[in-house]
Design a protein around this motif. Structure first.
Motif: not given
Lengths: 775, 267
Positions: B113-116
């Motif tokens: 999950i790139p956002a986190i």
């Protein structure tokens, strides 16, 4: 033949001459209508009170489509007082769920139970999305761990699991074309195989609807005939002649068969409203008692039967015609309303009333002709307005009215004031589940589920924006979260659920189940990726139920702990206050769901009925004014009716009974029926006064002779309708009790109050001029 | 009857049976057909790369588009590794997904999950759950163990002019479906059509193969559709830039590349 004969309608003269032909013809037409009855179809869906094109139904359909929601869901509640977290109960839940899957018509993919619901959890450092109970723990430790994990999961508690761990539910959505009754029956056959410490409760809208349908048939097939039988016995006791009794009942049956036959014949289904047509027509048919009442007196005075019949019709013809007109008008007004079942009900009762009037002038004279003279003579000898105790008692009542007119008027005004105060306390509300009796299966199931879980009445709040991906924005979801918290502050709201709950849950689970992460993340990308992740793991309907494809619309579902229409009113008010205080530009929250539908429907019926009541009042008043050729007399004749209605609604206000759908329907219906007594009393009084010229004597005679007819009519009404107090559904009980009290009260007020009013206002009523007006 | 005529009539009967029965029915066991079909459908080549466009359509006509690059590598003993890189929707671009598939146990799945900036292992419900919200399950995408079902050859039938075996597969233990009918091309062994029946015995899902192309002499289904006839939901999949045997290294399928996939593989 004397002059009165020529004023008797042609139909009556023909019936007296050719009684057999008339009876045969009527029988033939009746048989024709009878052939239509077996084609009857029932419609027990309360939704059909409003047409499919009504905005609330159209929008409900839109919301259901946009969020892939199912119209009909059966709910099976499972309670184990020792807690459901043991191998036995969990095993039963699992087996029952598997059996439910196999029932045709069940939407397999969306059945929700502990063993078939997606649960999001952190497990050994990984994210798991799988059924809340995927396998039944074998050790006490593992069982306790499962219990703890599920009871701390906000996605499950109050929806699928009670906070105390004793109750769970299986939600069974149905295909649109499925037969809910068959499916509910199949579920019931599963349960005995799983008998143990668990208690099972079947609830949900489709179950309630079907139970309602069955009991509606009981009402028609059992209680209407019982009411008929009771009337039969009372009539026989009054007139002691079987043929005569058959005549009254015959009039009722003919009108019921004609109107129900016509209704079914034109293809209309039998709805909750129209299922009451038979009982109403039976009651209205009792008006023909006035004919027999007068006939007995006449026959005693002049023992030529044919002459007695014609004289009778001449004497009572006008009041009978006008009571029928008033009654028919009171019901026909309903045809102008918006609610279709109400329209149909009004129209066909009006039609039946016209049939009754037709029978009064044809079938009844024909039957009277066919009775052997000696038979009636024996009974009619007792009909003497001076000798018989009832007549003496009745004129005694009238005498009280005459001598204490001021006192009565004063007392009446005081009572009216008290009643008005009571009316001001009225609660407008409607609760569909309360239509079942307190100890009925449905009520008990509903009560348990509402106690243990979030609530059985479901509302949706569609948050509509026009910006794609709007509901991925952190501020939007925080707003949603705030609104949910605010709504949950209402006592009637048991649980709310939205996409925000999923986002918070995933955030927490992805951060090693740290409670601090049980919140909406700060970036849109994070939210989008969480939901994407959720969509990759869960079943598609999980997400589809809460947000639409472009993320422009969200569905916030609100579970209410009561079916009270006013609970939804509170929710809407709360949303309005919240959105006024907190702004989220470009977003509108629109209500939908069964709870909202019930509110709209309730309000529409009520406002329809209020309009109908006012309109019926104007119409009935017009009929009276036309009948008496005098506005003042019309006012006097209206007084007992209005007084009675004020009294009854006053009492309803004081005892705190909700002003609901059945009560509001009754108000309109009662007008046309209760005014009959006054029409007979005033009409006959005017006739008598014309002949007599003495006010007091004319009143006492009216009370003793037509008054006896009024009393007989009221008594018959009361007895027949009191049977409905034992009916299986509360609206019927309400109808029964309401009509019984209304009839008795308005008869009493007519017999005592009208004499008092006539004496008090004799000048204003221009009594002296009556002779000149009516030749 | 003499000994000779008895023997002769026996031989004659056997001969008649051999001649009259359709040759393929004798030639191939149903399980054999399914095995060849799985090999052609899920395991073609040593490795595989494609750009995939997946369109999800609701009954109401609302659509969601997912675009990803899919990489597959066949390993020893029936093991497979999948690597998926999402290009769209825009707000999930950069999300990667990796699957280690084993023949006889649950697969391992990882998601980045790139956002986190987090790689997470995912224990999905099971192989029957939906693949990225589509009407395809993980099983539909990567295959189901041959021995999980009992296979039966029902008949032969032409689908769009191509002769096909119709094989019925019935799961031995609870599965997403209770019965599946597959029309398998007698030449390419690719499934042309599949029908899935649910626990109530009702048809609920239909797979249809669209355009088939020869790529590096391997027959490849370029367009396919899975429709849930009960819910009205539909998933259309289009393969583009398909290549076989591109030499994907084992090192690609690691946490490091999950976070930062090499440009040349995902473009």
């Amino acid at each position: 033949m004397n002059s009165s004969v020529r004023k008797v309608p042609w139909l009556t003269r023909f019936s007296v001459e050719r009684p057999r032909l008339v009876m045969t013809l009527i029988l033939a037409v009746t048989l024709l209508f009878l052939t239509q009855i077996p084609r009857a179809k029932t419609d027990t869906d309360p939704k059909n009170m409003l047409p499919e094109t009504s905005p609330v139904r159209v929008y409900n359909d839109v919301v259901e489509r946009e969020f892939s929601l199912h119209k009909d869901v059966i709910v099976l509640g499972i309670v184990n007082d020792d807690g459901i977290f043991n191998q036995e109960t969990l095993g039963r839940i699992s087996r029952i769920t598997d059996e439910i899957f196999k029932i045709p018509g069940v939407v397999v993919r969306d059945v929700t139970s502990l063993t078939a619901v997606d649960n999001v959890l952190a497990e050994g450092g990984q994210l798991a999305v799988r059924p809340a109970v995927s396998e039944i723990p074998r050790t006490p430790g593992a069982m306790e761990e499962l219990r703890r994990s599920l009871l701390t999961n906000p996605l499950l508690v109050n929806r699928l699991l009670s906070g105390d761990g004793t109750t769970t539910a299986i939600y069974v959505p149905l295909e649109p074309a499925a037969n809910a009754r068959l499916i509910a029956d199949r579920i019931k056959t599963i349960l005995p195989k799983e008998a143990g410490r668990e208690r099972y409760y079947l609830a949900g809208d489709p179950v309630a609807r079907d139970t309602f349908g069955i009991q509606m048939f009981y009402q028609m097939a059992l209680f209407s005939p019982i009411a008929g039988m009771v009337m039969f016995v009372v009539l026989w006791w009054m007139f002691r002649n079987l043929t005569l009794v058959f005549a009254v009942m015959g009039v009722a049956m003919v009108s019921i068969v004609w109107s129900m036959g016509l209704m079914i014949g034109v293809g209309l289904p039998v709805h909750i409203m129209s299922s009451m047509i038979p009982v109403f027509l039976m009651a209205i048919a009792t008006d023909s008692i006035h004919i027999f009442n007068e006939f007995y007196f006449r026959f005693r005075e002049a023992p030529d039967k044919k002459q007695a019949i014609l004289d009778t019709i001449h004497a009572v013809g006008r009041p009978v015609r006008y009571t029928a007109l008033a009654t028919a008008a009171g019901f026909a007004v309903l045809a102008l309303m918006h609610i279709i079942p109400v329209k149909i009900f009004g129209l066909f009762v009006a039609f039946g009333t016209v049939v009754i009037r037709l029978m009064s002038f044809s079938l009844i004279p024909a039957v009277l002709m066919s009775i052997k003279d000696e038979r009636i003579r024996a009974v009619s000898l007792k009909e003497d307005e001076i000798a018989h105790w009832t007549s003496r008692w009745l004129s005694g009542l009238a005498r009280t009215g005459l001598s204490h007119s001021r006192l009565l008027a004063g007392g009446g005004l005081a009572l009216l004031a008290i009643a008005v105060l009571g009316i001001s306390r009225t609660h407008v509300n409607n609760n569909l589940v309360d239509w079942f009796k307190p100890h009925s299966e449905i009520r008990v199931a509903d009560q348990i589920m509402n106690e243990k879980l979030g609530g059985t009445s479901l509302a949706y709040l569609a948050g509509v924006s026009s910006v794609p991906d709007f509901w991925k924005r952190p501020e939007a979801l925080r707003y949603l979260e705030g609104l949910q918290k605010d709504l949950e502050g209402l006592a009637v709201v048991g649980k709310t659920f939205s996409v925000a709950d999923y986002v918070k849950r995933i955030n927490r689970v992805l951060h090693q189940d740290t409670p601090a992460y049980d919140r909406i993340p700060d970036s849109q990308a994070e939210i989008a990726q969480y939901l994407f992740l959720f969509g990759m793991a869960a079943k598609p309907s999980d997400l589809d139920n809460v947000v639409d494809y472009p993320f422009e619309k969200v569905n916030l579902s609100v579970q209410l702990k009561t079916w009270d229409a006013r609970a939804m009113r509170d929710v809407i008010a709360r949303v309005r206050t919240y959105t006024a205080g907190h702004s989220l530009p470009g977003v509108e929250f629109k209500p939908a769901g069964i709870a909202y539908f019930n509110l709209v429907w309730n309000d529409e019926v009520l406002s329809d009925m209020l309009r109908g009541f006012l309109l019926a009042m104007v119409l009935v008043f017009t009929v009276l004014a036309f009948n008496f050729r005098s506005l003042r007399w019309a006012l006097v004749a209206c007084t007992p009716l209005l007084f009675t209605i004020a009294m009854i609604y006053g009492v309803i206000g004081y005892i705190g009974k909700d002003f609901d759908m059945p009560i509001s329907v009754l108000s309109t219906l009662s007008l046309g029926m209760a005014v009959d007594f006054a029409i007979h009393f005033v009409g006959r009084f005017q006739q008598r006064y014309q002949e007599e010229g003495d006010l007091e004597k004319a009143i006492l005679w009216t009370a003793a002779r037509p008054g006896k007819g009024i009393m007989r009519n009221a008594a018959l009404f009361a007895v027949a309708f009191s049977v409905m107090a034992f009916a299986p559904l509360t609206p019927y009980i309400t109808v029964g009790l309401f009509i019984v009290s209304m009839m008795l009260l308005s008869a009493a007020v007519t017999l005592v109050g009208l004499p008092a009013l006539i004496v008090l206002f004799q000048r204003g009523l221009k009594l002296s001029s009556i002779k000149e007006k009516m030749p | 009857m003499s000994h000779f005529t008895k023997t002769f009539s026996r031989i004659f009967l056997i001969l008649m049976a051999v001649v009259l029965l359709p040759a393929p029915l004798l030639a191939m066991e149903p399980a054999e057909i399914i095995k060849k079909s799985q090999a052609a459908f899920y395991e073609a080549g040593q490795d595989f790369q494609a750009r995939v466009k997946m369109t999800l359509t609701t009954r109401e006509g609302q659509q969601r588009l997912r675009e990803f690059t899919m990489l597959r590598k066949n390993d020893m003993a029936g093991e497979q590794k999948y690597f998926i890189y999402f290009h769209s929707p825009g707000d999930v671009a950069g999300t990667t997904f990796m699957v280690y598939k084993y023949p006889n146990r649950d697969s391992d799945r990882w998601l980045f999950i790139p956002a986190i900036n987090l790689v997470n292992r995912i224990a999905a419900r099971d192989s029957r759950s939906s693949f990225v919200g589509s009407d395809f399950t993980y099983e539909d995408v990567s295959g189901r163990p041959l021995e999980a079902d009992t296979h039966k050859l029902i008949k032969e039938e032409a689908v769009n002019g191509r002769l096909a075996y119709v094989v019925e597969s019935v799961p031995k233990s609870a599965a997403e479906y209770t019965r599946k009918l597959a029309w398998i091309d007698q030449v390419t062994f690719l499934p042309l059509k599949e029908e899935y029946y649910d626990i109530q015995g009702v048809l609920y899902k239909v797979f249809t193969a669209g355009e088939v192309k020869e790529i590096q002499s391997l027959s490849t289904i370029m367009k396919r559709t899975m429709e849930n006839v009960k819910s009205g939901h539909k998933t259309d999949v289009v393969f583009e830039r398909v290549q076989y045997n591109v030499g994907i290294g084992d090192d690609l399928f690691s946490e490091r590349y999950l976070r930062r996939p090499p440009e040349k593989w995902i473009k």
